[in-house]
Design a protein around this motif. Structure first.
Motif: not given
Length: 71
Positions: A41-65
């Motif tokens: 979905g993100t890839s399709a949205w990027i193609k549709e809008t032309g916005y660049p992918l600037g980075g990825v932040v992993a902060a899911a919080g599925v465990s203890t810090p």
């Protein structure tokens, strides 16, 4: 900014604040299929809008810090 999270309510606040360049994708990081759907979905949205992918932040919080790599 693509927001991949389970909490639609909190993500909605960011989408309201930045409506032109923010999209929410409900994602359960414990399920590979959910992650793949969000990435697709993100890839399709990027193609549709032309916005660049600037980075990825992993902060899911599925465990203890903790560090991802503990050296």
């Amino acid at each position: 900014m693509a927001i991949l999270d389970m909490n639609e309510e909190l993500a909605g606040e960011l989408v309201k604040e930045y409506p032109k360049n923010t999209k929410f994708f409900e994602t359960n990081v414990l399920e590979t299929e959910s992650i793949q759907k969000a990435i697709d979905g993100t890839s399709a949205w990027i193609k549709e809008t032309g916005y660049p992918l600037g980075g990825v932040v992993a902060a899911a919080g599925v465990s203890t810090p903790a560090k991802i790599i503990d050296r």
